[in-house]
Scaffold this motif. Structure first.
Motif, mmCIF file in Angstrom:
data_model
loop_
_atom_site.group_PDB
_atom_site.id
_atom_site.type_symbol
_atom_site.label_atom_id
_atom_site.label_comp_id
_atom_site.label_asym_id
_atom_site.label_seq_id
_atom_site.Cartn_x
_atom_site.Cartn_y
_atom_site.Cartn_z
ATOM 1 N N VAL A 158 10.511 14.262 12.087
ATOM 2 C CA VAL A 158 10.557 13.703 10.732
ATOM 3 C C VAL A 158 10.739 12.189 10.774
ATOM 4 C CG1 VAL A 158 11.948 13.582 8.629
ATOM 5 C CG2 VAL A 158 11.331 15.810 9.578
ATOM 6 N N LEU A 159 11.671 11.697 11.571
ATOM 7 C CA LEU A 159 11.941 10.258 11.627
ATOM 8 C C LEU A 159 10.734 9.479 12.139
ATOM 9 C CD1 LEU A 159 15.628 10.119 12.943
ATOM 10 C CD2 LEU A 159 14.793 9.659 10.625
ATOM 11 N N VAL A 160 10.143 9.956 13.240
ATOM 12 C CA VAL A 160 8.985 9.251 13.801
ATOM 13 C C VAL A 160 7.815 9.293 12.826
ATOM 14 C CG1 VAL A 160 7.277 9.258 15.656
ATOM 15 C CG2 VAL A 160 9.680 9.658 16.188
ATOM 16 N N SER A 161 7.599 10.461 12.213
ATOM 17 C CA SER A 161 6.486 10.607 11.272
ATOM 18 C C SER A 161 6.679 9.708 10.059
ATOM 19 C CB SER A 161 6.368 12.069 10.841
ATOM 20 O OG SER A 161 6.139 12.898 11.968
ATOM 21 N N LEU A 162 7.904 9.680 9.541
ATOM 22 C CA LEU A 162 8.173 8.821 8.380
ATOM 23 C C LEU A 162 7.944 7.354 8.719
ATOM 24 C CD1 LEU A 162 11.315 10.388 6.661
ATOM 25 C CD2 LEU A 162 8.984 10.240 5.762
ATOM 26 N N LEU A 163 8.318 6.962 9.926
ATOM 27 C CA LEU A 163 8.108 5.583 10.343
ATOM 28 C C LEU A 163 6.616 5.244 10.329
ATOM 29 C CD1 LEU A 163 9.390 2.983 11.446
ATOM 30 C CD2 LEU A 163 9.097 3.910 13.746
ATOM 31 N N ILE A 164 5.808 6.161 10.841
ATOM 32 C CA ILE A 164 4.358 5.931 10.861
ATOM 33 C C ILE A 164 3.794 5.940 9.450
ATOM 34 C CG2 ILE A 164 2.161 6.914 11.605
ATOM 35 C CD1 ILE A 164 3.594 7.949 14.108
ATOM 36 N N VAL A 165 4.216 6.936 8.648
ATOM 37 C CA VAL A 165 3.712 7.049 7.282
ATOM 38 C C VAL A 165 4.065 5.806 6.473
ATOM 39 C CG1 VAL A 165 3.936 8.323 5.118
ATOM 40 C CG2 VAL A 165 3.697 9.568 7.263
ATOM 41 N N VAL A 166 5.311 5.378 6.566
ATOM 42 C CA VAL A 166 5.752 4.208 5.792
ATOM 43 C C VAL A 166 4.996 2.959 6.222
ATOM 44 C CG1 VAL A 166 7.695 2.664 5.366
ATOM 45 C CG2 VAL A 166 8.027 5.142 5.259
ATOM 46 N N SER A 167 4.872 2.747 7.528
ATOM 47 C CA SER A 167 4.207 1.531 8.009
ATOM 48 C C SER A 167 2.744 1.498 7.595
ATOM 49 C CB SER A 167 4.315 1.443 9.534
ATOM 50 O OG SER A 167 3.646 2.528 10.152
ATOM 51 N N GLN A 168 2.062 2.655 7.653
ATOM 52 C CA GLN A 168 0.665 2.697 7.256
ATOM 53 C C GLN A 168 0.500 2.611 5.726
ATOM 54 O OE1 GLN A 168 -1.368 1.883 9.652
ATOM 55 N NE2 GLN A 168 -2.695 3.683 9.573
ATOM 56 N N SER A 169 1.368 3.317 5.029
ATOM 57 C CA SER A 169 1.249 3.352 3.568
ATOM 58 C C SER A 169 1.567 2.004 2.936
ATOM 59 C CB SER A 169 2.180 4.431 2.998
ATOM 60 O OG SER A 169 1.867 5.699 3.535
ATOM 61 N N LEU A 170 2.485 1.259 3.533
ATOM 62 C CA LEU A 170 2.859 -0.038 2.983
ATOM 63 C C LEU A 170 1.667 -0.985 2.888
ATOM 64 C CD1 LEU A 170 6.380 -0.873 4.465
ATOM 65 C CD2 LEU A 170 5.750 -0.697 2.048
ATOM 66 N N LYS A 171 0.723 -0.822 3.849
ATOM 67 C CA LYS A 171 -0.439 -1.708 3.833
ATOM 68 C C LYS A 171 -1.227 -1.551 2.545
ATOM 69 C CE LYS A 171 -1.109 -1.637 8.863
ATOM 70 N NZ LYS A 171 -2.035 -1.261 9.958
ATOM 71 N N VAL A 172 -1.406 -0.265 2.151
ATOM 72 C CA VAL A 172 -2.172 0.004 0.932
ATOM 73 C C VAL A 172 -1.317 -0.222 -0.310
ATOM 74 C CG1 VAL A 172 -3.477 1.747 -0.332
ATOM 75 C CG2 VAL A 172 -3.632 1.614 2.163
ATOM 76 N N ALA A 173 -0.052 0.203 -0.247
ATOM 77 C CA ALA A 173 0.830 0.075 -1.412
ATOM 78 C C ALA A 173 1.088 -1.379 -1.775
ATOM 79 C CB ALA A 173 2.146 0.800 -1.138
ATOM 80 N N SER A 174 0.994 -2.274 -0.798
ATOM 81 C CA SER A 174 1.277 -3.697 -1.044
ATOM 82 C C SER A 174 0.057 -4.469 -1.519
ATOM 83 C CB SER A 174 1.819 -4.337 0.243
ATOM 84 O OG SER A 174 2.994 -3.674 0.666
ATOM 85 N N LEU A 175 -1.133 -3.816 -1.535
ATOM 86 C CA LEU A 175 -2.341 -4.511 -1.973
ATOM 87 C C LEU A 175 -2.262 -4.876 -3.455
ATOM 88 C CD1 LEU A 175 -5.207 -2.469 -0.237
ATOM 89 C CD2 LEU A 175 -4.427 -4.777 0.330
ATOM 90 N N ASN A 176 -2.907 -5.967 -3.777
ATOM 91 C CA ASN A 176 -3.046 -6.357 -5.181
ATOM 92 C C ASN A 176 -3.878 -5.302 -5.902
ATOM 93 O OD1 ASN A 176 -4.094 -7.563 -7.621
ATOM 94 N ND2 ASN A 176 -3.408 -9.537 -6.797
ATOM 95 N N PRO A 177 -3.429 -4.791 -7.065
ATOM 96 C CA PRO A 177 -4.187 -3.752 -7.781
ATOM 97 C C PRO A 177 -5.637 -4.135 -8.038
ATOM 98 C CG PRO A 177 -2.026 -4.004 -8.758
ATOM 99 C CD PRO A 177 -2.156 -5.108 -7.765
ATOM 100 N N VAL A 178 -5.889 -5.427 -8.253
ATOM 101 C CA VAL A 178 -7.258 -5.878 -8.505
ATOM 102 C C VAL A 178 -8.147 -5.571 -7.310
ATOM 103 C CG1 VAL A 178 -8.711 -7.872 -8.972
ATOM 104 C CG2 VAL A 178 -6.476 -7.652 -10.102
ATOM 105 N N ARG A 179 -7.612 -5.847 -6.096
ATOM 106 C CA ARG A 179 -8.380 -5.559 -4.876
ATOM 107 C C ARG A 179 -8.544 -4.061 -4.689
ATOM 108 N NH1 ARG A 179 -6.095 -8.375 0.271
ATOM 109 N NH2 ARG A 179 -7.971 -7.326 1.059
ATOM 110 N N SER A 180 -7.477 -3.293 -5.003
ATOM 111 C CA SER A 180 -7.544 -1.839 -4.843
ATOM 112 C C SER A 180 -8.622 -1.249 -5.739
ATOM 113 C CB SER A 180 -6.189 -1.204 -5.180
ATOM 114 O OG SER A 180 -5.183 -1.690 -4.327
ATOM 115 N N LEU A 181 -8.734 -1.748 -6.995
ATOM 116 C CA LEU A 181 -9.687 -1.179 -7.933
ATOM 117 C C LEU A 181 -11.121 -1.584 -7.616
ATOM 118 C CD1 LEU A 181 -7.632 -1.631 -11.213
ATOM 119 C CD2 LEU A 181 -8.112 0.502 -9.998
ATOM 120 N N ARG A 182 -11.279 -2.559 -6.739
ATOM 121 C CA ARG A 182 -12.617 -2.967 -6.333
ATOM 122 C C ARG A 182 -13.203 -2.075 -5.238
ATOM 123 N NH1 ARG A 182 -12.187 -9.485 -5.487
ATOM 124 N NH2 ARG A 182 -12.273 -10.116 -7.682
ATOM 125 N N GLN A 183 -12.383 -1.177 -4.671
ATOM 126 C CA GLN A 183 -12.791 -0.439 -3.493
ATOM 127 C C GLN A 183 -13.993 0.455 -3.745
ATOM 128 O OE1 GLN A 183 -11.631 -0.627 -0.285
ATOM 129 N NE2 GLN A 183 -10.594 -2.428 -1.079
#
Length: 816
Positions: free
Chosen positions: A790-815
């Motif tokens: 759980v700890l290792v998986s959460l670390l990977i999930v959080v680190s990967q998800s932060l990249k997308v979660a931190s994107l500007n919504p304008v850039r996200s909606l352009r995808q």
């Protein structure tokens, strides 16, 4: 076309360096780790198969029973067994009998050499076992008394030369032991291969024992301590022949006359001796077959994880390559061409990984050999054969299967897209694709969970055995081998006492004693031990010990006393004192230790007084149960081991004092010493090595599994980019986004633990059953894998998800 495939593949790698690097690293580490494991495993599986007749050679094993209880299970039996089998059954083409000789020394030109592994063999030994002769007449190597054949390494030590011209040393005379028996060198042979379970330094003519022990050494049904091997004719099955051994035992065995027991015989194939033996008085080098197959299973896990990662990481790039597929199809590419392209990419990546894996193996071979305690090499591994096919061929076949197996799914799925879908980026919305990717990662979680739990249990069991109370104190005890060449006369008992007394004059030596057998070795047995007046005798293990032995090891007495100097005597007929351990006293029927003291027991055709009863203590590893023990005040000339309890202060000076005193009492003898705690710890050497190897490669397997999770999380986050943008516009926080993305992976983790832990628990129970003394599995066995994953998986999930979660919504909606 093929050239174009390779060009396109290399361009794809350059364009997606991160993807290629992660895949290359995962596959190369996985391949290197698997080959390392298989090197070790197949080395052990190859034992004794170098013998040209290994599939037809068997050793004769026996099981001895007292009533319904098995009291002995091993290879030692009567000298008549092998010859009688060959005489009664034409299926037996050859037989040979072997004796062993304890540690001794050779003297040549006043140079003394210690010999630790000696077999006494017959001429037929060389017909059944492959031995490379370097010098000597093969027809007369061991045909006469007092002939000795040296291995090349022993010849180098004895003659102090490495020139290899051994012919000039044939017929040289070597003096052995304190009696200076003269042995004639009849030959020199190559050292037995490393994968021979029967290791030796010296081969002596067994016919010599006929002059030592009389006709009973040649053929007897009451003289034991002989090892027999038979060669069955082609087409004769082990099972069919073994069915005849019950009648053979009934016809010849005279247990009622000899030991009051009955005996059953069976055969063990030579090829199974190394991995599948847990017999007493073992003279072969053995290992644990369960551990070898567990490691092979880990190698399979690692390869599967590495190839699963390729599938996941490749499909995670589907969105990036979907338009590529559409464009290729629009300009005329067929599905067959696209499949060829993606399979080529898989093959090239696997081949590059294989090259890098070979480089890693060459660089890390020496550290790996130090870890496992074996002299392994890649060349030796690929030279081995399985099903008559060289291992190098098997490795290439597995690599090709893995390359196509891991590339086939992405190739067929991607190539099946319609241009109208792929140009719009619709790939990844397939329910089948999501299910497969999640299934692969869940399987990796299951394997990771099993490996973490297994690693925890292996370490816990090893520590449990090493830290268990042995019933005695091994720390600060120095052991010294008894004299081998000093010719002691009838005063040897007083000589030993004088030596021990002299040692104890040193204030840093607390106590000194002797025993006939050092802890860790299998003890001899005495049959027919019984209380006076009883009709039924019992089997007890026997240990010769002197008056100081019990103080050295701080062994507690439940009743009575240790031996005194007056209990010892040069004439064994005048010795009548005995000490039992608690288990032996119970077997003999005494209600308590106090009841046993001063009572009489009978064995060796005389009465003995029980002068003391000790607490039970472990004289062997905790893999085995405590045995009933009979201790007698015996000395063996040249066969005793001295035990000396010392203080830790100025240890080097204390050892020097012991050495000087030894030289004073036994001039010219070899002074060899060790520490008992280190010797006892060596009993767990195979378990410790297995633990190290298991832990290392389990960690690698788990690391590779993390790459698979990395790929799936990245794929999922990329697919949901537009959704995340909309949620952020509507007010969702980064924490909300992380919770959204991690929820489904947590369910996968819980599912993997729910499936994996019960399976590994059943396997763990089975593995622990191989140990007499077992650690508890405990709650941490279940919690540790769950928490760690759980700890290792959460670390990977959080680190990967932060990249997308931190994107500007304008850039996200352009995808899209």
């Amino acid at each position: 076309m093929l050239k174009n495939y390779f060009k396109t593949t290399l361009r794809s790698f350059r364009k997606n360096k991160a993807f290629a690097l992660i895949n290359l690293l995962g596959l190369s580490v996985g391949l290197a780790a698997s080959i390392f494991i298989l090197q070790y495993a197949f080395f052990h599986l190859s034992f004794d198969k170098y013998n040209s007749k290994s599939d037809r050679v068997f050793r004769v094993m026996n099981e001895r029973f007292e009533g319904d209880q098995m009291i002995q299970r091993g290879q030692i039996t009567y000298s008549a067994v092998g010859p009688q089998l060959a005489e009664d059954y034409p299926e037996v083409l050859r037989h040979t009998t072997v004796n062993t000789l304890g540690t001794n020394v050779f003297r040549y030109n006043e140079h003394v050499t210690e010999v630790n592994a000696t077999l006494m063999v017959e001429p037929s030994y060389f017909d059944m076992f492959d031995v490379e002769l370097l010098a000597g007449n093969p027809e007369t190597l061991v045909s006469d008394g007092y002939q000795v054949v040296l291995t090349e390494s022993m010849a180098q030590k004895v003659f102090q030369t490495t020139d290899g011209n051994w012919t000039e040393y044939i017929d040289e005379i070597l003096e052995m032991g304190s009696s200076r028996l003269q042995w004639q060198v009849s030959g020199v042979v190559a050292d037995p291969p490393a994968n021979s379970s029967l290791q030796y330094e010296v081969l002596m003519s067994r016919v010599t024992t006929f002059t030592w022990w009389g006709e009973s050494a040649r053929f007897s049904w009451n003289s034991s301590d002989y090892f027999h091997y038979i060669e069955l004719a082609d087409g004769v099955s082990q099972k069919d022949f073994e069915s005849k051994l019950e009648a053979f035992s009934a016809k010849y065995f005279r247990g009622n006359e000899v030991t009051g027991t009955f005996e059953e015989f069976h055969l063990q194939p030579l090829e199974e001796v190394h991995l599948y033996s847990d017999y007493e008085y073992e003279i072969h080098q053995t290992s644990d077959g369960r551990m070898v197959w567990i490691l092979i299973l880990i190698a399979v896990f690692i390869l599967l994880m590495a190839w699963m990662n390729y599938v996941n990481l490749t499909t995670s790039r589907a969105l990036q390559r979907a338009k590529e597929v559409g464009v290729r199809k629009v300009v005329g590419a067929s599905r067959k061409q696209l499949i060829g392209q993606y399979l080529t990419e898989s093959l090239v990546l696997n081949l590059l990984s294989f090259v890098l894996a070979i480089t890693l193996i060459q660089a890390l071979q020496v550290p790996f050999n130090n870890l496992v305690g074996e002299d392994l090499s890649l060349l030796a591994f690929i030279s081995l054969k399985m099903a008559s096919v060289p291992m190098a061929v098997w490795v290439l076949i597995i690599l090709l299967i893995g390359s196509f197996g891991s590339g086939i799914y992405p190739a067929f799925v991607l190539s099946a897209f319609k241009p109208t879908q792929t140009l719009k980026g619709d790939y990844g919305k397939s329910a089948q694709g999501r299910i497969l990717r999640k299934s692969l990662v869940t399987l990796q979680f299951i394997l990771s969970t099993a490996l973490i739990a297994g690693t925890y249990l292996v370490v816990k069991q090893t520590r449990y055995m090493k830290n268990q109370d042995l019933g005695m104190n091994l720390e600060q005890v120095v052991t010294v081998n008894g004299p081998s060449i000093t010719d002691l006369d009838t005063t040897f008992v007083t000589h030993i006492h004088a030596f021990l007394n002299q040692l104890e004059q040193n204030p840093r030596i607390e106590k000194a004693g002797t025993s006939t057998t050092v802890f860790g070795n299998r003890l001899p047995r005495t049959f027919g031990v019984k209380r006076v007046g009883d009709s039924e005798g019992h089997m007890l293990n026997r240990l010769g010990a002197n008056y100081g032995f019990f103080d050295v090891y701080e062994i507690n007495f439940l009743a009575g006393r240790p031996f005194r100097t007056s209990d010892h005597n040069l004439d064994p007929r005048l010795i009548n004192s005995a000490i039992l351990n608690e288990k032996a006293s119970k077997i003999l029927g005494f209600e308590s230790a106090e009841d046993a003291v001063n009572q009489k027991i009978q064995f060796f055709d005389q009465d003995w007084f029980i002068v003391g009863v000790t607490e039970d203590f472990h004289h062997r590893s905790l893999k085995e149960s405590i045995e009933p023990l009979l201790m007698l005040p015996f000395y063996n000339v040249g066969g005793d081991t001295y035990h000396i309890r010392v203080s830790t202060e100025n240890l080097s000076e204390t050892i020097a004092y012991i050495s000087d005193t030894y030289d004073q009492f036994y001039p010219g003898d070899l002074f060899e010493y060790g520490f008992m705690d280190a010797r006892f710890e060596s009993l767990y050497k195979s378990d410790v090595q297995f633990g190290k190897v298991f832990n290392l490669f389990s960690l690698l397997a788990i690391s590779i599994a993390c790459l698979g999770l990395f790929g799936l999380v990245g794929f999922t986050a990329m697919q949901r980019t537009k959704e995340i943008g909309i949620r952020k516009v509507l007010g969702a926080s980064i924490q909300d986004i992380l919770q959204l993305l991690s929820k489904e992976f947590l369910w996968l983790i819980l599912l993997a633990n729910f499936i994996g832990l019960p399976l590994i628990y059943m396997a763990a129970r089975q593995w622990l059953n191989g140990y007499e003394y077992q650690t508890s599995i405990g709650l941490l066995f279940f919690l540790l894998p769950l928490i760690a994953v759980v700890l290792v998986s959460l670390l990977i999930v959080v680190s990967q998800s932060l990249k997308v979660a931190s994107l500007n919504p304008v850039r996200s909606l352009r995808q899209e």
